[in-house]
Motif scaffolding. Structure first.
Motif, PDB file in Angstrom:
ATOM      1  N   ASN A 113      53.885   6.897  43.134  1.00 53.96           N
ATOM      2  CA  ASN A 113      54.425   5.954  42.922  1.00 53.96           C
ATOM      3  C   ASN A 113      55.516   5.945  42.165  1.00 53.96           C
ATOM      4  OD1 ASN A 113      53.418   6.023  40.365  1.00 53.96           O
ATOM      5  ND2 ASN A 113      51.732   4.591  40.612  1.00 53.96           N
ATOM      6  N   GLN A 114      56.171   5.015  41.492  1.00 56.93           N
ATOM      7  CA  GLN A 114      57.306   5.309  40.577  1.00 56.93           C
ATOM      8  C   GLN A 114      57.064   6.128  39.133  1.00 56.93           C
ATOM      9  OE1 GLN A 114      58.654   1.195  39.930  1.00 56.93           O
ATOM     10  NE2 GLN A 114      59.653   1.096  41.966  1.00 56.93           N
ATOM     11  N   SER A 115      55.884   5.891  38.700  1.00 60.50           N
ATOM     12  CA  SER A 115      55.360   6.585  37.540  1.00 60.50           C
ATOM     13  C   SER A 115      54.872   7.887  37.744  1.00 60.50           C
ATOM     14  CB  SER A 115      54.694   5.468  36.792  1.00 60.50           C
ATOM     15  OG  SER A 115      53.548   5.370  37.059  1.00 60.50           O
ATOM     16  N   LEU A 116      54.098   8.211  38.685  1.00 58.75           N
ATOM     17  CA  LEU A 116      53.452   9.501  39.043  1.00 58.75           C
ATOM     18  C   LEU A 116      53.333   9.863  40.458  1.00 58.75           C
ATOM     19  CD1 LEU A 116      50.237   8.879  39.816  1.00 58.75           C
ATOM     20  CD2 LEU A 116      49.921   8.226  37.778  1.00 58.75           C
ATOM     21  N   VAL A 139      48.526  15.483  37.582  1.00 55.11           N
ATOM     22  CA  VAL A 139      49.157  14.516  37.668  1.00 55.11           C
ATOM     23  C   VAL A 139      50.793  14.907  37.136  1.00 55.11           C
ATOM     24  CG1 VAL A 139      49.687  12.457  36.342  1.00 55.11           C
ATOM     25  CG2 VAL A 139      47.397  12.950  36.709  1.00 55.11           C
ATOM     26  N   THR A 140      51.757  14.447  38.042  1.00 54.66           N
ATOM     27  CA  THR A 140      52.987  14.827  37.552  1.00 54.66           C
ATOM     28  C   THR A 140      53.960  13.575  37.401  1.00 54.66           C
ATOM     29  OG1 THR A 140      53.071  16.787  39.062  1.00 54.66           O
ATOM     30  CG2 THR A 140      55.177  16.345  38.287  1.00 54.66           C
ATOM     31  N   PHE A 146      53.708  17.386  33.429  1.00 54.70           N
ATOM     32  CA  PHE A 146      52.481  17.478  34.222  1.00 54.70           C
ATOM     33  C   PHE A 146      51.204  17.610  33.569  1.00 54.70           C
ATOM     34  CE2 PHE A 146      53.321  21.933  33.709  1.00 54.70           C
ATOM     35  CZ  PHE A 146      52.056  22.424  33.634  1.00 54.70           C
ATOM     36  N   ALA A 147      49.896  17.180  34.152  1.00 58.08           N
ATOM     37  CA  ALA A 147      48.579  17.433  33.426  1.00 58.08           C
ATOM     38  C   ALA A 147      47.655  17.680  34.575  1.00 58.08           C
ATOM     39  CB  ALA A 147      48.344  16.128  32.599  1.00 58.08           C
ATOM     40  N   ASN A 148      46.827  18.695  34.063  1.00 59.90           N
ATOM     41  CA  ASN A 148      45.698  18.952  34.996  1.00 59.90           C
ATOM     42  C   ASN A 148      44.542  18.116  34.628  1.00 59.90           C
ATOM     43  OD1 ASN A 148      46.787  21.165  36.839  1.00 59.90           O
ATOM     44  ND2 ASN A 148      46.791  22.482  35.051  1.00 59.90           N
ATOM     45  N   ALA A 149      44.339  16.950  35.452  1.00 57.35           N
ATOM     46  CA  ALA A 149      43.235  16.355  34.832  1.00 57.35           C
ATOM     47  C   ALA A 149      41.920  16.458  35.486  1.00 57.35           C
ATOM     48  CB  ALA A 149      43.814  14.748  35.382  1.00 57.35           C
ATOM     49  N   VAL A 150      40.990  16.092  34.846  1.00 57.40           N
ATOM     50  CA  VAL A 150      39.434  16.204  35.176  1.00 57.40           C
ATOM     51  C   VAL A 150      38.816  14.919  34.928  1.00 57.40           C
ATOM     52  CG1 VAL A 150      37.390  17.713  34.702  1.00 57.40           C
ATOM     53  CG2 VAL A 150      39.541  18.836  34.345  1.00 57.40           C
ATOM     54  N   ASN A 151      38.112  14.471  35.934  1.00 59.87           N
ATOM     55  CA  ASN A 151      37.596  13.273  35.974  1.00 59.87           C
ATOM     56  C   ASN A 151      38.525  11.978  35.907  1.00 59.87           C
ATOM     57  OD1 ASN A 151      34.741  14.384  35.797  1.00 59.87           O
ATOM     58  ND2 ASN A 151      34.813  14.685  33.757  1.00 59.87           N
ATOM     59  N   PHE A 152      39.515  12.187  36.558  1.00 63.73           N
ATOM     60  CA  PHE A 152      40.663  11.408  36.842  1.00 63.73           C
ATOM     61  C   PHE A 152      40.028   9.908  37.272  1.00 63.73           C
ATOM     62  CE2 PHE A 152      43.882   9.221  39.556  1.00 63.73           C
ATOM     63  CZ  PHE A 152      45.029   9.362  38.750  1.00 63.73           C
ATOM     64  N   SER A 153      40.607   8.712  36.611  1.00 58.90           N
ATOM     65  CA  SER A 153      40.394   7.564  37.136  1.00 58.90           C
ATOM     66  C   SER A 153      41.611   6.535  36.945  1.00 58.90           C
ATOM     67  CB  SER A 153      39.341   6.686  36.337  1.00 58.90           C
ATOM     68  OG  SER A 153      39.442   6.561  35.110  1.00 58.90           O
ATOM     69  N   GLY A 166      41.547  17.945  30.210  1.00 62.50           N
ATOM     70  CA  GLY A 166      42.592  18.757  30.955  1.00 62.50           C
ATOM     71  C   GLY A 166      43.689  19.300  30.143  1.00 62.50           C
ATOM     72  N   TYR A 167      44.659  19.760  30.773  1.00 61.43           N
ATOM     73  CA  TYR A 167      45.851  20.385  29.939  1.00 61.43           C
ATOM     74  C   TYR A 167      47.197  20.160  30.822  1.00 61.43           C
ATOM     75  CZ  TYR A 167      45.460  24.226  33.333  1.00 61.43           C
ATOM     76  OH  TYR A 167      45.303  24.843  34.338  1.00 61.43           O
ATOM     77  N   GLY A 168      48.078  20.262  30.067  1.00 62.16           N
ATOM     78  CA  GLY A 168      49.607  20.083  30.644  1.00 62.16           C
ATOM     79  C   GLY A 168      50.666  20.525  29.830  1.00 62.16           C
ATOM     80  N   GLU A 169      51.948  19.885  30.367  1.00 60.89           N
ATOM     81  CA  GLU A 169      52.960  20.138  29.699  1.00 60.89           C
ATOM     82  C   GLU A 169      53.826  18.945  29.700  1.00 60.89           C
ATOM     83  OE1 GLU A 169      57.151  22.655  30.974  1.00 60.89           O
ATOM     84  OE2 GLU A 169      55.084  24.120  30.669  1.00 60.89           O
TER      85      GLU A 169
END
Length: 178
Positions: A113-116, A139-140, A146-153, A166-169
């Motif tokens: 979508n527009q935001s991710l 998630v980019t 970006f973020a490596n997301a765990v238990n995403f909702s 998670g972790y990201g930059e």
């Protein structure tokens, strides 16, 4: 070589064959296949999404709830009130469990979508909660963070998301500090 074949065949007894016959009766399914399907999802008489699947199998087990399977993948486009596309989900496989009101997308799942942009191997939409869930994914954002997301909702419009860990930059605009 012939002795080996005879030994392996002799290990199958009558009891094993009876078990196989019983199992085959329990797995009886009625399948209805449709090619080139367009699915429309509406809420309060407003079209919210359109889905496209090259193959849709409606499966009615001998016992249990009916479900729909899209073995060749699916693409869903989210629509606003003016029917403009606001985002999409694609996957290589999906299954809709009607009784549970769950849709599970698997293999190469991409939400845009527009935001991710969200990439994962499994994403579940809970129609009752109007929420998406995933055990993990990436998630980019449009800025490249970006973020490596765990238990995403996320809610069904993906206006925001939460993740357990998670972790990201991320990138910070230097002009914000001025």
């Amino acid at each position: 070589m012939l002795c080996v074949v005879q030994l392996s065949l002799s290990s199958c007894g009558d009891d094993d064959l009876k078990k196989v016959a019983k199992l085959s009766k329990k797995v009886s399914l009625d399948t209805n296949r449709t090619l080139g399907v367009e699915i429309i999802y509406s809420d309060s008489a407003k079209v919210k999404a359109k889905g496209f699947a090259p193959v849709l199998d409606k499966i009615t087990p001998a016992s249990g709830a009916m479900f729909q399977e899209m073995p060749k993948g699916v693409k869903i486009q989210f629509l606003d009130d003016k029917l403009a596309i606001t985002g999409s989900i694609t996957s290589d496989y999906a299954i809709m469990k009607e009784a549970e009101k769950l849709t599970i997308f698997k293999r190469n799942v991409v939400v845009v979508n527009q935001s991710l942009t969200f990439n994962t191997e499994e994403l579940t939409w809970d129609q009752n909660k109007q929420m998406f869930f995933s055990p993990k994914g990436i998630v980019t954002r449009p800025d490249g963070s970006f973020a490596n997301a765990v238990n995403f909702s996320a809610p069904q419009d993906f206006s925001y998301y939460t993740a357990g860990s998670g972790y990201g930059e991320t990138y910070i605009d230097e002009k914000l500090g001025e």
